[in-house]
Design a protein around this motif. Structure first.
Motif, PDB file in Angstrom:
ATOM      1  N   GLN A 101       0.834  -1.191   0.000  1.00 53.30           N
ATOM      2  CA  GLN A 101       0.000   0.000   0.000  1.00 53.30           C
ATOM      3  C   GLN A 101       0.874   1.249   0.000  1.00 53.30           C
ATOM      4  O   GLN A 101       1.946   1.271   0.576  1.00 53.30           O
ATOM      5  CB  GLN A 101      -0.906   0.002   1.232  1.00 53.30           C
ATOM      6  CG  GLN A 101      -1.787  -1.236   1.316  1.00 53.30           C
ATOM      7  CD  GLN A 101      -2.743  -1.163   2.491  1.00 53.30           C
ATOM      8  OE1 GLN A 101      -3.342  -0.134   2.735  1.00 53.30           O
ATOM      9  NE2 GLN A 101      -2.870  -2.255   3.217  1.00 53.30           N
ATOM     10  N   ARG A 102       0.384   2.284  -0.627  1.00 52.43           N
ATOM     11  CA  ARG A 102       1.148   3.522  -0.716  1.00 52.43           C
ATOM     12  C   ARG A 102       0.327   4.661  -0.119  1.00 52.43           C
ATOM     13  O   ARG A 102      -0.900   4.638  -0.128  1.00 52.43           O
ATOM     14  CB  ARG A 102       1.507   3.852  -2.169  1.00 52.43           C
ATOM     15  CG  ARG A 102       2.373   2.808  -2.841  1.00 52.43           C
ATOM     16  CD  ARG A 102       2.852   3.308  -4.183  1.00 52.43           C
ATOM     17  NE  ARG A 102       3.715   4.457  -4.043  1.00 52.43           N
ATOM     18  CZ  ARG A 102       5.019   4.376  -3.808  1.00 52.43           C
ATOM     19  NH1 ARG A 102       5.596   3.209  -3.649  1.00 52.43           N
ATOM     20  NH2 ARG A 102       5.745   5.467  -3.714  1.00 52.43           N
ATOM     21  N   VAL A 103       1.049   5.655   0.385  1.00 48.96           N
ATOM     22  CA  VAL A 103       0.375   6.807   0.965  1.00 48.96           C
ATOM     23  C   VAL A 103      -0.175   7.690  -0.141  1.00 48.96           C
ATOM     24  O   VAL A 103       0.489   7.945  -1.144  1.00 48.96           O
ATOM     25  CB  VAL A 103       1.365   7.621   1.835  1.00 48.96           C
ATOM     26  CG1 VAL A 103       0.793   8.980   2.161  1.00 48.96           C
ATOM     27  CG2 VAL A 103       1.677   6.878   3.109  1.00 48.96           C
ATOM     28  N   ASP A 104      -1.391   8.142   0.027  1.00 45.89           N
ATOM     29  CA  ASP A 104      -1.980   9.094  -0.901  1.00 45.89           C
ATOM     30  C   ASP A 104      -1.183  10.393  -0.821  1.00 45.89           C
ATOM     31  O   ASP A 104      -0.979  10.947   0.257  1.00 45.89           O
ATOM     32  CB  ASP A 104      -3.445   9.339  -0.507  1.00 45.89           C
ATOM     33  CG  ASP A 104      -4.159  10.252  -1.492  1.00 45.89           C
ATOM     34  OD1 ASP A 104      -3.504  10.775  -2.413  1.00 45.89           O
ATOM     35  OD2 ASP A 104      -5.372  10.450  -1.325  1.00 45.89           O
ATOM     36  N   ALA A 105      -0.708  10.880  -1.976  1.00 43.90           N
ATOM     37  CA  ALA A 105       0.068  12.117  -1.989  1.00 43.90           C
ATOM     38  C   ALA A 105      -0.751  13.294  -1.484  1.00 43.90           C
ATOM     39  O   ALA A 105      -0.207  14.304  -1.062  1.00 43.90           O
ATOM     40  CB  ALA A 105       0.586  12.406  -3.395  1.00 43.90           C
ATOM     41  N   ARG A 106      -2.094  13.150  -1.518  1.00 38.92           N
ATOM     42  CA  ARG A 106      -2.938  14.243  -1.064  1.00 38.92           C
ATOM     43  C   ARG A 106      -3.384  14.015   0.384  1.00 38.92           C
ATOM     44  O   ARG A 106      -4.509  14.263   0.769  1.00 38.92           O
ATOM     45  CB  ARG A 106      -4.138  14.392  -1.992  1.00 38.92           C
ATOM     46  CG  ARG A 106      -3.740  14.891  -3.377  1.00 38.92           C
ATOM     47  CD  ARG A 106      -4.906  14.942  -4.320  1.00 38.92           C
ATOM     48  NE  ARG A 106      -5.936  15.859  -3.868  1.00 38.92           N
ATOM     49  CZ  ARG A 106      -7.041  16.132  -4.550  1.00 38.92           C
ATOM     50  NH1 ARG A 106      -7.248  15.528  -5.706  1.00 38.92           N
ATOM     51  NH2 ARG A 106      -7.926  16.966  -4.084  1.00 38.92           N
ATOM     52  N   ALA A 107      -2.456  13.531   1.172  1.00 43.87           N
ATOM     53  CA  ALA A 107      -2.655  13.432   2.614  1.00 43.87           C
ATOM     54  C   ALA A 107      -1.744  14.446   3.278  1.00 43.87           C
ATOM     55  O   ALA A 107      -0.654  14.735   2.782  1.00 43.87           O
ATOM     56  CB  ALA A 107      -2.318  12.021   3.106  1.00 43.87           C
ATOM     57  N   LEU A 108      -2.200  15.013   4.364  1.00 42.70           N
ATOM     58  CA  LEU A 108      -1.366  15.945   5.121  1.00 42.70           C
ATOM     59  C   LEU A 108      -0.445  15.122   6.004  1.00 42.70           C
ATOM     60  O   LEU A 108      -0.894  14.374   6.870  1.00 42.70           O
ATOM     61  CB  LEU A 108      -2.244  16.872   5.957  1.00 42.70           C
ATOM     62  CG  LEU A 108      -1.518  17.853   6.894  1.00 42.70           C
ATOM     63  CD1 LEU A 108      -0.557  18.738   6.108  1.00 42.70           C
ATOM     64  CD2 LEU A 108      -2.525  18.689   7.669  1.00 42.70           C
TER      65      LEU A 108
END
Length: 444
Positions: A101-108
């Protein structure tokens, strides 16, 4: 000294008891010299203290120290500083947990740093902060043997929270790698700006919250509270921050507060006190009763004065997307949400106490960044005792050497910043995306 550490361990939370294990200390600290180094680095969470106490320099002749440092200290460049450390960037999220799984780039992304004696704060941030995190964890000389146990403990915590958006990078200081006349001073200092840079480099989000590990976003839960009819959603908040950061080239100041009196000696009571202030209305009530105040307002009011607290307090909760502009003045050192793709690097020559965050905001201002304040999200400082190494360091003549060192380094850094070409670069793709987000937000 070992007996004192062992006694202190009995009064500390789980993570600190682990770090202060008497048997482990005896194994990794075979000589008094190594013990001094470990205390002055591993247990020295030298947080940003912008105003160096003028009394520090009274233990030595300040002018002589300044002359000595000016003549002999070379203030090594970033590459030379990095050679003093082994940096192990975290593999994909969660220390290889859920690696598919990868982190959503649009997460703070909360971007921070931590020393071994602040691991309990990292644990509570894992519980409190709902979004992505990138943390640089510092291992000083003599503590390499603790890595495996720390790694196992972190995996346990992350697994318990079922998190898959965490990056924790290990930074190890190498032994005896600093050439120069003032090695003793520099090698004993917590490399705070290097750690901030490592955490920033390991982040994959477009927006980052640049904050220390003891700063908690007290009301972050309201952005995710589906049962609150007056709330602004996380999506609304993110879009406004994104527009401000990438379209207007701003950093977003989060008003930061501290307790007027320490809630209790134990950190757990500090967490409980923070959890009770989870709305702006409750914060205002505590301000009016003088239970809390603007962070560092007693010791360094200039650090957060430009937050303009009066304006913040006047904005009602139903208008929490009404960000307001504030100016910059030298010495301003807020915690901010910032556009990761546009940020200049930290000056990693700044280590230990003194102007390490001030010089970064000086550089942001010189690079053309504007400052605005979010009335929607605020930070609370977790009260805690100074670390053992901090107390030892500040009571020694090394504190005077550090004060003199900063007196030379800070003006030097300012001159270098002034000589840099102003980077009026803009990430056009991000600016265009911000404009689309802004238009879609206003139409909805």
């Amino acid at each position: 000294l070992l007996c004192a550490l062992s006694k202190a361990a009995n009064d500390q939370p789980e993570a600190l008891r682990f770090a202060f294990s008497l048997d482990q200390l005896q194994q990794v600290l075979p000589t008094p010299q190594t013990l001094d180094s470990f205390l002055a680095t591993g247990f020295g969470a030298f947080q940003d203290g912008a105003n160096l106490d003028p009394n520090l320099a009274e233990t030595a002749n300040p002018s002589e120290l300044l002359d000595d440092i000016s003549r002999n200290f070379s203030f090594h460049d970033a590459a030379a500083v990095k050679r003093q450390f082994n940096i192990e960037y975290s593999a994909i999220m969660s220390l290889d947990l859920h690696s598919q799984q990868r982190v959503d780039a649009r997460a703070l992304c909360l971007t921070s740093h931590c020393s071994l004696d602040r691991l309990h704060m990292l644990r509570h941030q894992l519980h409190h902060w709902p979004g992505a995190m990138s943390v640089a964890l510092f291992f000083p000389p003599g503590s390499v043997g603790l890595k495996a146990e720390v790694h196992a403990m972190l995996r346990k915590w992350i697994t318990e929270k079922k998190r898959n958006n965490i990056r924790i990078s290990f930074v190890t200081q190498l032994q005896n790698t600093i050439p120069g006349a003032n090695d003793a001073c520099e090698s004993l200092l917590y490399p705070i700006n290097l750690l901030r840079q490592v955490a920033l480099d390991a982040s994959v989000s477009d927006l980052v919250l640049l904050a220390d590990i003891d700063m908690f976003a007290a009301n972050i839960g309201l952005l995710f509270d589906q049962n609150n009819p007056d709330r602004i959603s996380y999506e609304q908040f993110y879009k406004e921050c994104y527009k401000r950061c990438y379209q207007e080239r701003s950093v977003i100041v989060l008003p930061t507060f501290e307790f007027s009196a320490r809630p209790a000696q134990q950190a757990q009571d500090g967490y409980a006190a923070i959890s009770k202030i989870h709305t702006k209305a409750e914060l205002i009530r505590r301000l009016q009763s003088h239970d809390v105040r603007l962070f560092a307002s007693r010791i360094y009011p200039k650090g957060h004065a430009k937050t303009n607290l009066n304006v913040f307090l006047q904005i009602p909760e139903k208008r929490l997307l009404k960000f307001y502009n504030t100016g910059y003045e030298e010495g301003f050192e807020p915690f901010v949400i910032a556009p990761r793709h546009l940020l200049p690097p930290y000056d990693i020559r700044f280590r230990g106490y003194g102007k390490n965050k001030i010089v970064y905001h000086y550089r942001l201002h010189a690079a053309g960044f504007k400052y605005c304040v979010s009335p929607a999200l605020f930070l609370l400082h977790l009260p805690h005792e100074p670390s053992l190494a901090s107390r030892a360091f500040m009571s020694s003549e090394l504190s005077a050497m550090q004060a003199a060192r900063i007196e030379v380094l800070y003006p030097l850094a300012k001159r270098e910043i002034a000589a840099e070409p102003v980077p009026y670069f803009v990430d056009e793709d991000k600016a265009q995306e911000a404009a689309l987000l802004s238009s879609s937000s206003s139409s909805s």
